[in-house]
Structure formats: C-alpha cells, structure tokens
Enzyme design. Structure first.
Site, PDB file in Angstrom:
ATOM      1  CG  HIS A  48      31.439  12.146   1.461  1.00  0.00           C
ATOM      2  ND1 HIS A  48      31.561  12.039   2.830  1.00  0.00           N
ATOM      3  CD2 HIS A  48      32.399  11.330   0.936  1.00  0.00           C
ATOM      4  CE1 HIS A  48      32.537  11.197   3.125  1.00  0.00           C
ATOM      5  NE2 HIS A  48      33.059  10.759   1.996  1.00  0.00           N
ATOM      6  CG  HIS A  72      38.069  11.169  -0.164  1.00  0.00           C
ATOM      7  ND1 HIS A  72      37.376  12.345   0.011  1.00  0.00           N
ATOM      8  CD2 HIS A  72      37.248  10.181   0.267  1.00  0.00           C
ATOM      9  CE1 HIS A  72      36.185  12.082   0.527  1.00  0.00           C
ATOM     10  NE2 HIS A  72      36.082  10.773   0.691  1.00  0.00           N
ATOM     11  CG  ASP A  73      34.924   8.872  -1.949  1.00  0.00           C
ATOM     12  OD1 ASP A  73      35.714   7.983  -1.583  1.00  0.00           O
ATOM     13  OD2 ASP A  73      33.990   9.292  -1.248  1.00  0.00           O
ATOM     14  CD  GLU A  76      36.153   3.346  -2.986  1.00  0.00           C
ATOM     15  OE1 GLU A  76      35.220   2.780  -2.388  1.00  0.00           O
ATOM     16  OE2 GLU A  76      37.133   3.841  -2.409  1.00  0.00           O
ATOM     17  CG  ASP A  77      32.767   6.092  -5.042  1.00  0.00           C
ATOM     18  OD1 ASP A  77      32.768   4.856  -5.139  1.00  0.00           O
ATOM     19  OD2 ASP A  77      32.778   6.697  -3.954  1.00  0.00           O
ATOM     20  CG  ASP A 139      35.992   8.998   3.814  1.00  0.00           C
ATOM     21  OD1 ASP A 139      34.907   9.472   3.425  1.00  0.00           O
ATOM     22  OD2 ASP A 139      36.345   7.824   3.559  1.00  0.00           O
TER      23      ASP A 139
END
Length: 761
Positions: A48, A72-73, A76-77, A139
């Site tokens: 992704h 970018h993630d 958060e992840d 995204d």
C-alpha cells in the site's frame, strides 16, 4: 511489488537530482516497520505505501513527498514514533507524516465525531503544507482501487466519505483526473446498477462514433493549421459520475445527453486561444448559450479554458475546450502541476499562494471552518465549502464574487464581509429588490441593503448555502442568545439580592459562582438566564456566602374542595417578597400569609403549564393562591406589588398518565412540505397536535403556532429540541400569552373537562 531501484528510477525520470539516499532509506524503513502485516486482500501491507508513492511519482512530486508516501502509515500502524521519524528523516517529513496520522479514537464519542476531528486535524496540517493533502489523496485513491476486499458495509461508508470529502478536495485543488477517478470508484460502489448502465452506454457510444471522432479531430487540426496555429486535438469521454450528476441535475434521460464526448484543443498561447475561438465560430454554427470564458474569469481551483459548443459533422453537437499546454496540465493535475516542490526545496507558502489561487482559497476556507464549530457542524460546513459548482456575481462596483450553486444574497453579503452579512436586511438583484431566499445566477449584479441595528435571525442558517455564511450566522445567533441570557440572569440575581436586602461585591460574586461550581460572575449570570441554575440553588448559595439564615415554614395545601384538584399541587415553602418602601412583606402580604390555612383554594393560570415547570404561587388577602410558571410575564409585573410569593411543587401521584396542553411557536421557511415536516417531528417525539394556527410574516416565512399535548417538561423539551434541529425552522419556543391566545383562551381554571373538550371538537 515495485523494487527499490525502480521507485528511485521513476523519481529520477523527472528529477535527475533526486535524493537517492533519502528514498532508499524511507523504502527500507517502511518495509521493516510494516514487516509481516497483511492487507484485507492478503497482500503484504507494504504494497500500500509503495503504491501511494508510485501515484505521487505520477504527479511528479518532490523527494520528500514520495518519502512521506512510503512512511505515511508508520506512526499510525506500527511502533514508529514521531520523534524517531524526525531523527531519521528530518522534522519536515516528520511533520507531514504526523499530519496524516489519525487521532486517538478512544477519546471520541461517536464515529461522526472521530471523522470530524480527523478531518479537522488533516485540514489544519494541509493549511501549513499542501503536500499533506497530495499524499492523503494518493492514499485514498489506492484504498479506493482496492476497496473490493473490504466488507460491503465498510465499502459503502468509505465510498460515501470519499464522495463527500476527498473527491471535492481533489476538485478544489484542480486535480480533475484524480477527482474523476475517486468519484467513479465511489459511484461504482454506491450505485452499481447506474454505473454499469452508463459504462455500457459510453462503450457503445465510442464504438459508434469512432469515425466521427477521427473526422472532427482531422478537420479541426487542418483548419487551424491553415491559419498558422499549431494545435493538438484530443477527444475525451466524460466520466460516468459526471454523466450521472448531469442526468440527476437536469432530470433527463441518458439518451438525451449530447455532450458525452468532447474535444480539447491545445494551442501555444492565450492569444491563439481567442484566435481559435474566432476561427471555429466562423467555420461551424455555434450552439447559443454554450460559450464560457474561464480564461478571463478562472475558477477558484485555477481552472482556465474556453468552452464552446458547435454543430459539427452529421449535424451533431460537439463540445470544445480550448486552452494552452500549461492550462491543460493544471486542468488535469491541479496544484501538483505548479512545480512547487520540484526543486527539492522546502515549502514556501507565500510562493504557493502566489502561484496557486486554489491553495490560497483552500487555506482561507480552512480558517473559516476550524474555529469554534461542533463536530456535526464542521462536517456539514466542510462539505458545503468544498463543492465545486459555482455562480459568478458582481457588486455594483464590478467586484467579482464566486459562490456555490444555490447561493443567495445572504451568502453574497457574507462573502463580502461578516459585518455586511450580519447587518443585511435586503438585496437588489439587477436593480430589483428581491427576497433574500432568491437563488443567484451567474452574471447577477447584487447590491446589499443594510441596517446597523439588525442581527441575523437563526432561520438564515437554513437559507445560506456557504459554510462561511452559516458559521457566521450561528456565531451571531449564539452571541445574541448569550447576551439575552446574561441580561436575564442579571435581572434574576438583582431580584434575589433585593429580596434578601443584601449586596455583592466582586469577591463575593466570584465566591457565589464557585459555590455553584461555575467559573466566574459572567458565566453565573448566563447560567441563571438559561435556566441552568434554579432560584432555590441560587438562594441557598447566596445564604451561605452572605451568612443569611433562611426561615422556612412548611405546610400542605389540599385542594380537593376546588375545581383545580386535578393538578394536585403541594406548597412546600414560603418566602416574602420585597415591596415599595424597602420593607420585606408589606401589610397586605403579611395579612395574606396570616390567613393562609389548609383550606386556601388554588387557581392555576392558563399559560401552558406542564409537570416539571417551576411554579410560583401569588397570595393576596381573601383570594385564592394564583399559580404561575416561573417564565410567566405576569410575574415580572408583580415585582413591585404588595403580595406574598409561595413556592409550589408538583405532586402527580396517581396522575402519571395525564396529558397536558402546551402551545409552541416557530417560524418556518415558506416551502412545500414544511407543515408535514413539522408534524412528523412532533409525532416522532410521541406528542399529539390539538390545534394549529398559521400566519404569514413575510413572503419567505410563516409563523406556525401549535397546541400540543405532552406528559411533562422533559417531553416538551424533546419536541422543541427536535424542531430546532429541523432545517428551515427558527425561533422555536414555547408560545407567549399573545401567541397562545391565538389558539385558546388566555386563562383557564386548572381542571379542564377532557370529555367536554372532545365534544366541542
């Protein structure tokens, strides 16, 4: 999966000076952090962010943006932190990644609140660096491309959010290709049958018109080339969702659309754009009313082009868009086409705003949205502000004002200045005074009529079409309500102080507020005016602050021997009231109190009293106790009279199912279905309508007065709150004596024979 060197090569293809070390480090870091994580499709999660980075390379963005796409993630992840990103990749990249990270959902009440707060955080980050938006759109685009692996209910929710927020955001930034793809992907999920029908029709249309497309392309190229205009002509097919929107907007059948295929004519200069229009119009017949010049007056997303429609070969309509190569790039890629970061330098917001009207406009919109708006309002206003369709109107001095379709003179006034909107009382449209609900059209000249003493009514919220206007109206209405509550609270406090014969200095006022768990004197007065603090609580707190010993005398007043026994009132507390001369309890009041016994009759006024209302009994010599609700206008008139005030309470033992009549009033926008809307809202609260009176107060508004039946104050409050949330309604409140008198008598004696009333109907 794209390999590390392939990503670097994609960036170097348009930026030979790309920071290869940065891209390699971001690639490896993101791959290690996401590790064995999987997506719903079963693919490695790292696919992704890698695809997001690839989309950013298609937009030809700078190294930092591509690196952010990879990262970018991570916060958060994964177990990555902002501090770690800052240390490895620098504060600039860390700030953008943080702007893309959702807030903690555990602190939020509802999904809508989470959506609003996440969007608020995103827009704040966007206002500081536009690359946050570009990465977020990339995204969302990849998520939409792989949405088929999610649960059906989640697909619908994400598709609707994309349609409401992210597609309009892409359009606002002029990124039309991305907007079209986001809309089409959402459209396929939300309306699969309509999507399939339109796609099938488009495929058939392209097959049937292949020869005509080639003919038109050749004739345009040859005709312009003969006049020395070097041109590039390309056919384009409208997106399925834009076709669906036009069908819905114009209420026409798919077969009636004549411009599903159009042509872009790309020339070398602005001067050649206008020469091309002249040559085309003198060669082919023009369809009247289909000419638009967005070069002279660009759209707010920087879109520039000339649109015209001609009757081409085989007498079919042909839609043309004439623009330069630079205009074409901006039309397709929007703000990404401005080459804002392609030199690898840090963001320069002044430069961005100078080059991109779209970004400057978006930052201005965000400033209108961010401050002082609830989660629900924020989502509503954001959606309103982001929609693309526009009308262009002018002030009498020729200033151009761009507004969304459906805008009214109210929106026009607030677009000029908040003060102009707040003091607007009317408008001249093309020299004629017309109602403020009139929808504006492109080319209208609008003059706002003002009154400095005017303040916007709350029903304007249902008329305004822009988020800026609605937010300003809501603020003005809230401020006016606060000022009224403050004045009323000050009156209530002064009455209490007069009754007790005491005064408060600033320190004591602060102590009194703190005793009631309120921050300061101003907030206390507002709470008093809004009814959040009752007189009993205020009296107890005042007694504690001033050291007053309250004298109470308790007694019961059975009222079975009167016609008013239906209300089963119980008097629980007596207190005296100040009268002229500065004495507590004049001779008449003292005499009345002395006569008070267990057989004193009670009469209740007909001012729409319901269980839960605070009641006050007025006692005079040789007269029954007359009971009024605390909000009664009569009590204000009793302020200087020699009477005793008796605090009474409800006692409905055995009468819990009794219904009580009450009168409410409101102002309603004059439109079809408004009465049905109000009736449905009242019925939804399980209340019954007894009677109704309507009267016109202006060409745009009606006053509606309803007599309804409710169980208690809680149900009545629920009815009023539901009506206040209904669009097109304002000034929703319990009716005063004048309005109540339009439906029933001003006063009745407590117990009303229900069977007699039913017979009268």
């Amino acid at each position: 999966m794209m390999r590390q060197y392939e990503l670097v090569e994609r960036v170097q293809a348009y930026n030979p000076n790309a920071d290869e070390q940065l891209l390699n480090k971001a690639y490896v870091y993101a791959m290690q952090k996401h590790g064995s994580q999987k997506r719903a499709s079963g693919d490695p999660y790292f696919n992704h962010p890698l695809e997001v980075a690839a989309i950013l390379t298609e937009l030809k963005l700078d190294d930092a943006s591509v690196a952010v796409g990879l990262l970018h993630d991570t916060i958060e992840d994964t177990d990555a932190t902002r501090a770690e990103i800052d240390q490895l990749f620098g504060g600039e990249i860390g700030k953008i990644v943080d702007g893309l990270t959702k807030i903690d959902r555990l602190n939020l009440v509802s999904r809508e609140e989470a959506q609003a707060e996440n969007l608020r955080k995103l827009l704040l980050a966007v206002s500081q660096d536009v690359r946050v938006l570009l990465v977020k759109l990339a995204d969302r685009l990849h998520n939409m491309r792989t949405l088929q692996y999610m649960r059906p209910d989640k697909q619908v929710r994400i598709a609707q959010e994309t349609m409401d927020i992210y597609a309009p955001l892409a359009g606002r930034m002029g990124m039309q290709d991305m907007r079209n793809e986001l809309e089409d992907l959402s459209f396929r999920i939300l309306h699969p049958e309509q999507y399939a029908a339109i796609v099938e029709r488009l495929e058939q249309l392209q097959a049937d018109n292949r020869e005509a497309i080639e003919t038109i392309t050749r004739e345009l190229t040859e005709r312009l080339g003969a006049e020395g205009i070097k041109t590039r002509v390309k056919a384009r097919v409208k997106s399925p969702y834009s076709i669906f929107s036009k069908i819905e907007r114009k209420s026409i059948a798919l077969e009636q659309l004549s411009d599903m295929i159009g042509f872009r004519v790309i020339v070398e200069s602005v001067e050649q754009c206008y020469r091309t229009v002249g040559l085309i119009h003198t060669t082919w017949k023009v369809v009247p009313g289909r000419f638009k010049d967005y070069i002279s007056v660009p759209k707010h997303n920087d879109y520039r082009s000339i649109h015209t429609t001609i009757v081409g070969p085989s007498r079919q309509r042909v839609e043309l868009q004439i623009r330069t190569e630079e205009m074409d790039q901006i039309a397709e890629f929007g703000i990404a086409a401005h080459a804002l970061y392609k030199d690898g330098a840090s963001a320069n917001l002044t430069r961005i705003e100078n080059e991109s009207q779209a970004y400057g406009s978006l930052r201005q919109t965000i400033s209108h949205l961010i401050s002082g708006i609830s989660a629900e309002d924020f989502l509503e206003y954001t959606k309103l502000e982001l929609f693309q369709d526009q009308v262009f109107c002018f002030t009498p001095r020729g200033r151009l004002i761009a507004l969304p379709r459906g805008a009214t003179p109210i929106d026009f006034a607030y677009a000029l200045h908040t003060d102009i909107g707040d003091t607007c009382v009317g408008a001249k449209i093309n020299g004629l005074i017309l109602p403020l609900v009139t929808q504006l059209r492109s080319g209208d000249e609008v003059e706002i009529l003002r009154d400095q003493n005017h303040r916007p009514p709350s029903n304007w919220i249902g008329i305004a079409a822009t988020g800026k206007a609605r937010a300003a109206i809501r603020r003005a209405v809230r401020l006016a309500a606060t000022q009224r509550a403050h004045a009323l609270g000050e009156h209530v406090l002064n009455m209490m102080l007069e009754r007790e014969g005491v005064m408060l200095d600033e320190a004591e006022a602060k102590t009194l507020a703190e005793e009631l768990h309120i921050g300061n004197r101003r907030d206390l007065l507002i709470a008093l005016g809004e009814g959040k603090v009752g007189s009993e609580d205020l009296g107890n707190a005042l007694a504690k602050v001033k050291g007053i010993r309250k004298r109470r005398r308790k007694l019961d007043l059975p009222v079975a021997d009167t016609a008013d026994g239906w209300f089963a009132l119980r008097a629980t507390e007596l207190f005296k009231f100040r009268v002229p001369g500065g004495q507590h309890g004049g001779p008449a009041a003292k005499a009345a109190l002395a006569q008070l016994d267990f057989h004193t009759p009670v009469r209740i006024t007909g001012e729409g009293v319901v269980p839960g209302d605070r009641l006050v009994g007025i006692l005079q010599p040789d007269a029954p106790i007359v009971v009024y609700p605390i909000h009664s206008e009569v009590l204000a008139q009793m302020h200087d009279k020699d009477v005793a005030w008796v605090d009474v309470r409800w006692d409905l033992t055995g009468e819990e199912d009794r219904l009580f009549a009450n009168v409410i009033s409101m102002e309603s926008l004059n439109k079809p279905g408004s009465l049905a809307q109000i009736s449905s809202a009242i019925a939804a609260c399980d209340a019954n309508i007894n009677n109704l009176v309507m009267r016109m107060i202006s060409p745009d508004f009606h006053q509606m007065i309803f007599e309804i039946e409710v169980r208690d104050l809680a149900q009545l409050t629920d009815v009023l709150a539901t009506l206040k949330r209904s669009p097109g309604l304002s000034a929703v409140q319990r009716a005063g004596a004048r309005e109540a008198g339009m439906i029933s008598t001003l006063e009745w004696d407590g117990n009303v024979d229900r069977s007699a009333r039913d017979d009268e109907r």
